[in-house]
Design a protein around this motif. Structure first.
Motif, PDB file in Angstrom:
ATOM      1  N   SER A  47       0.841  -1.192   0.000  1.00  0.00           N
ATOM      2  CA  SER A  47       0.000   0.000   0.000  1.00  0.00           C
ATOM      3  C   SER A  47       0.879   1.245   0.000  1.00  0.00           C
ATOM      4  O   SER A  47       2.055   1.208   0.387  1.00  0.00           O
ATOM      5  N   ALA A  48       0.299   2.361  -0.407  1.00  0.00           N
ATOM      6  CA  ALA A  48       1.020   3.633  -0.347  1.00  0.00           C
ATOM      7  C   ALA A  48       1.364   3.979   1.097  1.00  0.00           C
ATOM      8  O   ALA A  48       2.428   4.531   1.382  1.00  0.00           O
ATOM      9  N   ARG A  49       0.476   3.657   2.032  1.00  0.00           N
ATOM     10  CA  ARG A  49       0.747   3.940   3.442  1.00  0.00           C
ATOM     11  C   ARG A  49       1.986   3.186   3.920  1.00  0.00           C
ATOM     12  O   ARG A  49       2.838   3.748   4.619  1.00  0.00           O
TER      13      ARG A  49
ATOM     14  N   TYR B 296      17.217   9.383  -2.510  1.00  0.00           N
ATOM     15  CA  TYR B 296      17.344   7.947  -2.762  1.00  0.00           C
ATOM     16  C   TYR B 296      15.973   7.382  -3.126  1.00  0.00           C
ATOM     17  O   TYR B 296      14.967   7.751  -2.517  1.00  0.00           O
ATOM     18  N   GLY B 297      15.924   6.495  -4.120  1.00  0.00           N
ATOM     19  CA  GLY B 297      14.646   5.878  -4.445  1.00  0.00           C
ATOM     20  C   GLY B 297      14.725   5.020  -5.692  1.00  0.00           C
ATOM     21  O   GLY B 297      15.781   4.831  -6.287  1.00  0.00           O
ATOM     22  N   TRP B 298      13.573   4.528  -6.093  1.00  0.00           N
ATOM     23  CA  TRP B 298      13.481   3.698  -7.286  1.00  0.00           C
ATOM     24  C   TRP B 298      12.017   3.599  -7.680  1.00  0.00           C
ATOM     25  O   TRP B 298      11.128   4.089  -6.959  1.00  0.00           O
ATOM     26  N   GLY B 299      11.759   2.984  -8.827  1.00  0.00           N
ATOM     27  CA  GLY B 299      10.390   2.826  -9.304  1.00  0.00           C
ATOM     28  C   GLY B 299      10.096   1.386  -9.661  1.00  0.00           C
ATOM     29  O   GLY B 299      10.910   0.489  -9.430  1.00  0.00           O
ATOM     30  N   GLY B 300       8.910   1.170 -10.221  1.00  0.00           N
ATOM     31  CA  GLY B 300       8.502  -0.176 -10.580  1.00  0.00           C
ATOM     32  C   GLY B 300       8.016  -0.267 -12.008  1.00  0.00           C
ATOM     33  O   GLY B 300       7.618   0.733 -12.612  1.00  0.00           O
ATOM     34  N   ALA B 301       8.010  -1.475 -12.536  1.00  0.00           N
ATOM     35  CA  ALA B 301       7.681  -1.701 -13.938  1.00  0.00           C
ATOM     36  C   ALA B 301       6.255  -1.323 -14.287  1.00  0.00           C
ATOM     37  O   ALA B 301       5.953  -1.070 -15.452  1.00  0.00           O
ATOM     38  N   ALA B 302       5.357  -1.294 -13.297  1.00  0.00           N
ATOM     39  CA  ALA B 302       3.961  -0.931 -13.569  1.00  0.00           C
ATOM     40  C   ALA B 302       3.670   0.518 -13.238  1.00  0.00           C
ATOM     41  O   ALA B 302       2.526   0.890 -12.983  1.00  0.00           O
ATOM     42  N   GLY B 303       4.696   1.363 -13.256  1.00  0.00           N
ATOM     43  CA  GLY B 303       4.501   2.798 -13.147  1.00  0.00           C
ATOM     44  C   GLY B 303       4.695   3.398 -11.777  1.00  0.00           C
ATOM     45  O   GLY B 303       4.683   4.626 -11.633  1.00  0.00           O
ATOM     46  N   THR B 304       4.861   2.585 -10.735  1.00  0.00           N
ATOM     47  CA  THR B 304       5.018   3.121  -9.394  1.00  0.00           C
ATOM     48  C   THR B 304       6.354   3.848  -9.255  1.00  0.00           C
ATOM     49  O   THR B 304       7.311   3.575  -9.980  1.00  0.00           O
ATOM     50  N   ILE B 305       6.418   4.772  -8.282  1.00  0.00           N
ATOM     51  CA  ILE B 305       7.647   5.526  -8.065  1.00  0.00           C
ATOM     52  C   ILE B 305       7.690   5.994  -6.624  1.00  0.00           C
ATOM     53  O   ILE B 305       6.649   6.266  -6.016  1.00  0.00           O
ATOM     54  N   ALA B 306       8.889   6.063  -6.043  1.00  0.00           N
ATOM     55  CA  ALA B 306       9.033   6.552  -4.677  1.00  0.00           C
ATOM     56  C   ALA B 306      10.444   7.079  -4.466  1.00  0.00           C
ATOM     57  O   ALA B 306      11.396   6.546  -5.031  1.00  0.00           O
ATOM     58  N   TRP B 307      10.551   8.113  -3.643  1.00  0.00           N
ATOM     59  CA  TRP B 307      11.878   8.611  -3.286  1.00  0.00           C
ATOM     60  C   TRP B 307      11.816   9.304  -1.932  1.00  0.00           C
ATOM     61  O   TRP B 307      10.757   9.716  -1.460  1.00  0.00           O
ATOM     62  N   VAL B 308      12.986   9.403  -1.305  1.00  0.00           N
ATOM     63  CA  VAL B 308      13.118  10.132  -0.055  1.00  0.00           C
ATOM     64  C   VAL B 308      14.295  11.084  -0.194  1.00  0.00           C
ATOM     65  O   VAL B 308      15.363  10.715  -0.683  1.00  0.00           O
ATOM     66  N   ASP B 309      14.080  12.321   0.220  1.00  0.00           N
ATOM     67  CA  ASP B 309      15.060  13.395   0.125  1.00  0.00           C
ATOM     68  C   ASP B 309      15.335  13.881   1.548  1.00  0.00           C
ATOM     69  O   ASP B 309      14.716  14.833   2.020  1.00  0.00           O
ATOM     70  N   PRO B 310      16.231  13.206   2.276  1.00  0.00           N
ATOM     71  CA  PRO B 310      16.459  13.579   3.674  1.00  0.00           C
ATOM     72  C   PRO B 310      16.941  15.009   3.850  1.00  0.00           C
ATOM     73  O   PRO B 310      16.597  15.670   4.838  1.00  0.00           O
ATOM     74  N   LYS B 311      17.737  15.510   2.916  1.00  0.00           N
ATOM     75  CA  LYS B 311      18.287  16.858   3.057  1.00  0.00           C
ATOM     76  C   LYS B 311      17.180  17.898   3.098  1.00  0.00           C
ATOM     77  O   LYS B 311      17.213  18.828   3.912  1.00  0.00           O
ATOM     78  N   ASN B 312      16.184  17.756   2.237  1.00  0.00           N
ATOM     79  CA  ASN B 312      15.078  18.713   2.179  1.00  0.00           C
ATOM     80  C   ASN B 312      13.841  18.246   2.946  1.00  0.00           C
ATOM     81  O   ASN B 312      12.796  18.878   2.871  1.00  0.00           O
TER      82      ASN B 312
ATOM     83  N   VAL C  29      11.830  15.705   2.466  1.00  0.00           N
ATOM     84  CA  VAL C  29      10.745  15.426   1.515  1.00  0.00           C
ATOM     85  C   VAL C  29      10.719  13.924   1.240  1.00  0.00           C
ATOM     86  O   VAL C  29      11.770  13.285   1.156  1.00  0.00           O
ATOM     87  N   ARG C  30       9.541  13.385   1.102  1.00  0.00           N
ATOM     88  CA  ARG C  30       9.396  12.007   0.611  1.00  0.00           C
ATOM     89  C   ARG C  30       8.099  11.928  -0.185  1.00  0.00           C
ATOM     90  O   ARG C  30       7.156  12.690   0.062  1.00  0.00           O
ATOM     91  N   ALA C  31       8.059  11.001  -1.142  1.00  0.00           N
ATOM     92  CA  ALA C  31       6.881  10.890  -1.998  1.00  0.00           C
ATOM     93  C   ALA C  31       6.785   9.486  -2.570  1.00  0.00           C
ATOM     94  O   ALA C  31       7.797   8.859  -2.902  1.00  0.00           O
ATOM     95  N   THR C  32       5.562   9.004  -2.677  1.00  0.00           N
ATOM     96  CA  THR C  32       5.266   7.705  -3.276  1.00  0.00           C
ATOM     97  C   THR C  32       4.117   7.889  -4.257  1.00  0.00           C
ATOM     98  O   THR C  32       3.125   8.542  -3.925  1.00  0.00           O
ATOM     99  N   GLY C  33       4.259   7.330  -5.443  1.00  0.00           N
ATOM    100  CA  GLY C  33       3.187   7.372  -6.433  1.00  0.00           C
ATOM    101  C   GLY C  33       2.799   5.961  -6.831  1.00  0.00           C
ATOM    102  O   GLY C  33       3.647   5.175  -7.253  1.00  0.00           O
ATOM    103  N   MET C  34       1.519   5.639  -6.686  1.00  0.00           N
ATOM    104  CA  MET C  34       1.036   4.292  -6.985  1.00  0.00           C
ATOM    105  C   MET C  34       0.048   4.295  -8.147  1.00  0.00           C
ATOM    106  O   MET C  34      -1.007   4.948  -8.099  1.00  0.00           O
ATOM    107  N   VAL C  35       0.399   3.564  -9.196  1.00  0.00           N
ATOM    108  CA  VAL C  35      -0.462   3.259 -10.339  1.00  0.00           C
ATOM    109  C   VAL C  35      -0.100   1.846 -10.763  1.00  0.00           C
ATOM    110  O   VAL C  35       0.900   1.301 -10.303  1.00  0.00           O
ATOM    111  N   ASN C  36      -0.890   1.238 -11.621  1.00  0.00           N
ATOM    112  CA  ASN C  36      -0.538  -0.101 -12.116  1.00  0.00           C
ATOM    113  C   ASN C  36      -0.928  -0.252 -13.577  1.00  0.00           C
ATOM    114  O   ASN C  36      -2.087  -0.519 -13.909  1.00  0.00           O
TER     115      ASN C  36
END
Length: 452
Positions: A324-326, A403-419, A421-428
């Motif tokens: 899950s995104a959570r 730091y982060g990575w994505g997935g073959a079905a379009g998902t993406i996530a990264w964390v930016d400790p310096k700023n 910021v963190r973000a996760t995007g979920m699609v399939n």
């Protein structure tokens, strides 16, 4: 904040006690009541303005209303503020399908890789693994690897110049291949040996399980029999190295990889919606996966008949998780806090910093891969513990150390400790590069942060 608050309370009680004592004391010769110095009030810091996330919200709405996706969930956080979940659309194109939300389940494919990488870093911290340790310590077949001379022609091979290490597996510099990007005789050999560590749908799985190894150990041992595409430590090449790394983690930890990840990451972080196999009871929040055929979406892996409802041949460390995104946000939050979340420490700060630093061997660079892997490179990128790392600040965007990575079905996530910021995007949907979600999210997230 709690500690500062409690200290201020203690100081106030101490001051009140002194004043009361002085007021009630009888003055005597040599004991003249003197004014008690008052401590300077501690200024209350101004609260950080809440981020409205208008650009990110508009992005989610655009993807859903323009039918780029049946459903989408974004999890975004900055400046230490609570995570915002921006959800639009449904878990399938059926008009009666459930709405997408923070606890919807998505196939994250290669976003599994950073989780495997961090699992390995736990063992590095404990001294059960070393970054430059040969993996032949666990699987002797890797002691004498070979390198294909011309893999497009045949499997003729020469001895490898050096052994594969843990660092090589973490950074895709082991010289291993991947069935998704190999061709010719080497691809045929991978298929013959069942070196296919991912699941697409039940139809494809029915064929793959006939040849795929049944355990992580057997998978790693078979992988050692195939020629490499390059000498270890000389070239970045996207590969099944994270799946071999899962086998190394299992061997070094002395327990099953799935159990290790569950007890050392998922359970302490409260990640209760992360599965190698989706329970039948949870299928109602599991999305359908689609394939774009031109401008039309075709079901590829419907949730009700998904391959992920079946037990995998073994837990695929490179592409096996449904989450899950959570849950993924909690994983990122731990990294943003350099190894700790809600009072539970997963890694020491220095280990978390090491994991999110450039671990590439000297002389090797990372230039990114196609969107189908979620690995498009930002400017000046390196590679850390199974995820890309930004090496320099990007004006108006991610900071160095993102730091982060994505997935073959379009998902993406990264964390930016310096700023912070963190973000996760979920699609399939396949192919992931149908729409530039990663670029769109980066632009929206940092725009919102700048305009708070």
């Amino acid at each position: 904040m709690k500690r500062i608050y409690s200290c201020n309370i203690a100081a106030a009680f101490a001051t009140a006690f002194v004043l009361a004592s002085c007021a009630g004391a009888e003055p005597t010769a040599g004991n003249v009541s003197q004014p008690v110095a008052q401590p300077a009030p501690t200024p209350t810091p101004a609260p950080t303005p809440a981020i409205a996330w208008t650009a990110a919200d508009a992005l989610a709405k655009e993807y859903a209303t323009q039918k780029k996706v049946p459903g989408i969930v974004l999890a975004v956080s900055a400046e230490g503020q609570p995570t915002r979940f921006l959800s639009e659309g449904r878990i399938a194109i059926d008009a009666n399908a459930a709405a997408a939300g923070p606890d919807t389940l998505w196939r994250v494919y290669s976003m599994t890789k950073p989780i495997t990488g961090i699992a390995a870093m736990i063992l590095v911290e404990e001294g059960k693994l070393k970054l430059d340790q040969p993996i032949s310590d666990f699987f002797p077949g890797y002691k004498t690897m070979t390198v294909a001379v011309d893999p497009s022609k045949d499997l003729t091979a020469r001895p490898a110049a050096r052994e594969i290490t843990v660092r090589h597996l973490l950074t895709h510099t082991a010289g291993l291949g991947y069935s998704i990007n190999l061709t010719g005789p080497l691809l045929a050999e991978y298929e013959r040996l069942g070196l296919l560590p991912f699941a697409a749908n039940r139809q494809i799985e029915a064929e793959a399980v006939k040849v795929r190894p049944k355990t992580l150990r057997e998978f790693a041992e078979r992988a050692a029999t195939v020629p490499l595409i390059a000498d270890p430590g000389t070239r970045w090449s996207y590969s099944m190295s994270t799946d071999v790394l899962a086998a190394v983690v299992e061997a070094a930890a002395g327990i099953g990889f799935e159990q290790f990840v569950s007890t050392r990451l998922f359970q302490p972080l409260g990640m209760t919606s992360s599965y190698w196999r989706v329970p039948a009871s949870e299928v109602g929040r599991f999305v359908d996966n689609y394939m774009w055929a031109g401008d039309n979406l075709a079901p590829l892996d419907p949730a009700a008949q998904s391959a992920y409802l079946d037990a995998p041949s073994f837990p695929y460390g490179g592409a096996g998780l449904v989450m899950s995104a959570r849950d993924y946000d909690r994983f990122l939050a731990m990294l943003q806090n350099y190894g700790e979340l809600d009072g539970r420490r997963i890694l020491r700060r220095e280990t978390a910093e090491l994991a999110m630093s450039n671990l590439l061997p000297t002389g090797v660079t990372y230039g990114g891969v196609s969107g189908s892997t979620g690995g498009q490179a930002l400017p000046q990128s390196g590679y850390g513990a199974a995820g890309s790392v930004t090496l320099a600040d990007i004006p108006g965007g991610p900071g160095a150390g993102t730091y982060g990575w994505g997935g073959a079905a379009g998902t993406i996530a990264w964390v930016d400790p310096k700023n912070r910021v963190r973000a996760t995007g979920m699609v399939n949907y396949f192919p992931a590069e149908k729409y530039p979600l990663r670029e769109d999210m980066i632009k929206a997230v940092y725009s919102d942060r700048a305009t708070r």
